[in-house]
Design a protein around this motif. Sequence first.
Motif, mmCIF file in Angstrom:
data_model
loop_
_atom_site.group_PDB
_atom_site.id
_atom_site.type_symbol
_atom_site.label_atom_id
_atom_site.label_comp_id
_atom_site.label_asym_id
_atom_site.label_seq_id
_atom_site.Cartn_x
_atom_site.Cartn_y
_atom_site.Cartn_z
ATOM 1 N N THR A 111 0.845 -1.195 0.000
ATOM 2 C CA THR A 111 0.000 0.000 0.000
ATOM 3 C C THR A 111 0.877 1.240 0.000
ATOM 4 O OG1 THR A 111 -1.802 -1.120 1.163
ATOM 5 C CG2 THR A 111 -1.783 1.277 1.237
ATOM 6 N N TYR A 112 0.610 2.135 -0.944
ATOM 7 C CA TYR A 112 1.381 3.356 -1.085
ATOM 8 C C TYR A 112 0.464 4.553 -0.824
ATOM 9 C CZ TYR A 112 4.802 0.315 -3.317
ATOM 10 O OH TYR A 112 5.701 -0.688 -3.570
ATOM 11 N N THR A 113 0.959 5.518 -0.072
ATOM 12 C CA THR A 113 0.189 6.717 0.237
ATOM 13 C C THR A 113 0.609 7.837 -0.707
ATOM 14 O OG1 THR A 113 -0.007 6.091 2.568
ATOM 15 C CG2 THR A 113 -0.403 8.393 2.016
ATOM 16 N N VAL A 114 -0.372 8.373 -1.431
ATOM 17 C CA VAL A 114 -0.088 9.383 -2.453
ATOM 18 C C VAL A 114 -0.775 10.702 -2.087
ATOM 19 C CG1 VAL A 114 -0.394 10.015 -4.867
ATOM 20 C CG2 VAL A 114 0.190 7.659 -4.254
ATOM 21 N N ALA A 115 -0.026 11.781 -2.190
ATOM 22 C CA ALA A 115 -0.567 13.125 -1.967
ATOM 23 C C ALA A 115 -0.160 13.993 -3.147
ATOM 24 C CB ALA A 115 -0.042 13.712 -0.664
ATOM 25 N N ILE A 116 -1.086 14.845 -3.607
ATOM 26 C CA ILE A 116 -0.835 15.715 -4.753
ATOM 27 C C ILE A 116 -0.934 17.158 -4.290
ATOM 28 C CG2 ILE A 116 -1.664 16.394 -7.036
ATOM 29 C CD1 ILE A 116 -2.750 13.539 -7.315
ATOM 30 N N THR A 117 0.125 17.931 -4.555
ATOM 31 C CA THR A 117 0.176 19.327 -4.108
ATOM 32 C C THR A 117 0.322 20.251 -5.310
ATOM 33 O OG1 THR A 117 2.588 19.520 -3.938
ATOM 34 C CG2 THR A 117 1.436 18.504 -2.076
ATOM 35 N N ALA A 118 0.136 21.546 -5.074
ATOM 36 C CA ALA A 118 0.466 22.523 -6.103
ATOM 37 C C ALA A 118 1.962 22.421 -6.383
ATOM 38 C CB ALA A 118 0.107 23.927 -5.629
ATOM 39 N N ALA A 119 2.369 22.752 -7.595
ATOM 40 C CA ALA A 119 3.777 22.642 -7.968
ATOM 41 C C ALA A 119 4.664 23.445 -7.021
ATOM 42 C CB ALA A 119 3.972 23.113 -9.407
ATOM 43 N N ASP A 120 5.802 22.854 -6.709
ATOM 44 C CA ASP A 120 6.825 23.517 -5.889
ATOM 45 C C ASP A 120 6.392 23.750 -4.446
ATOM 46 O OD1 ASP A 120 8.462 23.638 -8.160
ATOM 47 O OD2 ASP A 120 7.544 25.530 -8.786
ATOM 48 N N ALA A 121 5.432 22.962 -3.972
ATOM 49 C CA ALA A 121 5.082 23.038 -2.550
ATOM 50 C C ALA A 121 6.275 22.566 -1.723
ATOM 51 C CB ALA A 121 3.868 22.166 -2.262
ATOM 52 N N ALA A 122 6.393 23.097 -0.512
ATOM 53 C CA ALA A 122 7.544 22.750 0.321
ATOM 54 C C ALA A 122 7.544 21.275 0.702
ATOM 55 C CB ALA A 122 7.550 23.621 1.576
ATOM 56 N N ASP A 123 6.343 20.726 0.923
ATOM 57 C CA ASP A 123 6.223 19.315 1.294
ATOM 58 C C ASP A 123 4.789 18.885 1.017
ATOM 59 O OD1 ASP A 123 4.619 20.220 3.487
ATOM 60 O OD2 ASP A 123 6.431 20.473 4.699
ATOM 61 N N ALA A 124 4.443 17.688 1.500
ATOM 62 C CA ALA A 124 3.111 17.138 1.241
ATOM 63 C C ALA A 124 2.127 17.404 2.367
ATOM 64 C CB ALA A 124 3.218 15.635 0.996
ATOM 65 N N SER A 125 2.448 18.376 3.238
ATOM 66 C CA SER A 125 1.615 18.612 4.414
ATOM 67 C C SER A 125 0.261 19.245 4.088
ATOM 68 C CB SER A 125 2.365 19.488 5.422
ATOM 69 O OG SER A 125 2.687 20.752 4.848
ATOM 70 N N GLU A 126 0.164 19.952 2.950
ATOM 71 C CA GLU A 126 -1.095 20.592 2.573
ATOM 72 C C GLU A 126 -1.468 20.193 1.141
ATOM 73 O OE1 GLU A 126 -1.229 24.764 3.270
ATOM 74 O OE2 GLU A 126 -0.220 24.635 5.213
ATOM 75 N N PRO A 127 -1.852 18.938 0.946
ATOM 76 C CA PRO A 127 -2.149 18.465 -0.408
ATOM 77 C C PRO A 127 -3.446 19.032 -0.955
ATOM 78 C CG PRO A 127 -2.692 16.770 1.188
ATOM 79 C CD PRO A 127 -2.006 17.867 1.957
ATOM 80 N N ALA A 128 -3.487 19.203 -2.278
ATOM 81 C CA ALA A 128 -4.722 19.604 -2.946
ATOM 82 C C ALA A 128 -5.620 18.392 -3.127
ATOM 83 C CB ALA A 128 -4.405 20.233 -4.302
ATOM 84 N N ILE A 129 -5.010 17.232 -3.253
ATOM 85 C CA ILE A 129 -5.731 15.962 -3.340
ATOM 86 C C ILE A 129 -5.032 14.956 -2.443
ATOM 87 C CG2 ILE A 129 -6.430 14.048 -4.833
ATOM 88 C CD1 ILE A 129 -6.489 15.914 -7.169
ATOM 89 N N GLY A 130 -5.822 14.244 -1.654
ATOM 90 C CA GLY A 130 -5.258 13.208 -0.790
ATOM 91 C C GLY A 130 -4.927 13.746 0.587
ATOM 92 N N PRO A 131 -4.094 12.981 1.318
ATOM 93 C CA PRO A 131 -3.459 11.743 0.867
ATOM 94 C C PRO A 131 -4.464 10.594 0.707
ATOM 95 C CG PRO A 131 -3.037 12.095 3.183
ATOM 96 C CD PRO A 131 -3.725 13.327 2.691
ATOM 97 N N VAL A 132 -4.185 9.721 -0.271
ATOM 98 C CA VAL A 132 -5.009 8.546 -0.499
ATOM 99 C C VAL A 132 -4.096 7.320 -0.514
ATOM 100 C CG1 VAL A 132 -6.788 9.761 -1.804
ATOM 101 C CG2 VAL A 132 -4.819 8.817 -3.006
ATOM 102 N N ASP A 133 -4.624 6.210 -0.036
ATOM 103 C CA ASP A 133 -3.869 4.966 -0.015
ATOM 104 C C ASP A 133 -4.161 4.153 -1.263
ATOM 105 O OD1 ASP A 133 -2.703 5.512 2.438
ATOM 106 O OD2 ASP A 133 -4.269 4.486 3.583
#
Length: 277
Positions: free
Chosen positions: A71-93
């Motif tokens: 199982t992989y956890t995927v998060a999608i952020t706006a380009a060049d975000a500092a990290d995955a802490s504020e995803p636009a989509i997800g996180p989803v497993d």
Amino acid sequence: MKKILIAGIGAGALVALGAVAPANAAEDNAMLSVLHGVPGLTVDVYVNDELTLDDFEPGDLAGPLELPAGTYTVAITAADAADASEPAIGPVDLPLEAGGNYTAVAHLDAEGNPTANLFTNDVSDIAAGEGRLTVRHVAAAPAVDVLAGGSAVISGLENPNEETLNLPAGTVEASVAAAGTTDPVIGPAPVDVTEGTLTIVYAWGSLEDENLDLAVQTITGMHSSPDGVPAGSAGLVATNSPEQQVGIWAAAGLAVLAAVALAAGFARKAITAKAER
């Protein structure tokens, strides 16, 4: 893990440009492709909190990449975000089973909200003389019917559902209409069904925003006869032209329209959210 994912994505980029890749993974692994079906916004994709796809653009397909089952956890952020802490989509497993072939799709739901779904690609053997067509509705658009010869072959397809048909190889005149009607909104248009090949058509974008688009993924190597294609290839072609359809391709066109709408909504929300931060 990061090296494995990046290597896989790199291989996937080559595949998207026409390189050859198997339809099936090694016994203990799975095959994963990733489609960006949100128009108007470049994003970064994080897998297990590691930046895996940088500046991933709408309509892009990465993969297939071969990964150990799990199982992989995927998060999608706006380009060049500092990290995955504020995803636009997800996180989803994303649960990937050994031997499975999957496509993860970032898209809009029927109301235009950003979301993501994991689809299992049917890479089982196809009878000689036939091809397989899957239509996935991942657009911000209502349900549709896919017509062939004026009759519905797929009825009431809604976001985020899919329909699959095995069809004789050849060209089918297809069209897409609002569910329950026969007045085409896309087509009629010729759709090529290729023997031993799975053709997946994604309708993505937004109907309201008039930015529906079409993405096509192909996976070959499923011919059941001894003289079938021995290897597979996967790639993506994004176009708003309805000419790339099979009987279901019309439906796919509609799906694409819906997906585009979804993408537009997602883009606006993500950009607004980023500006507010």
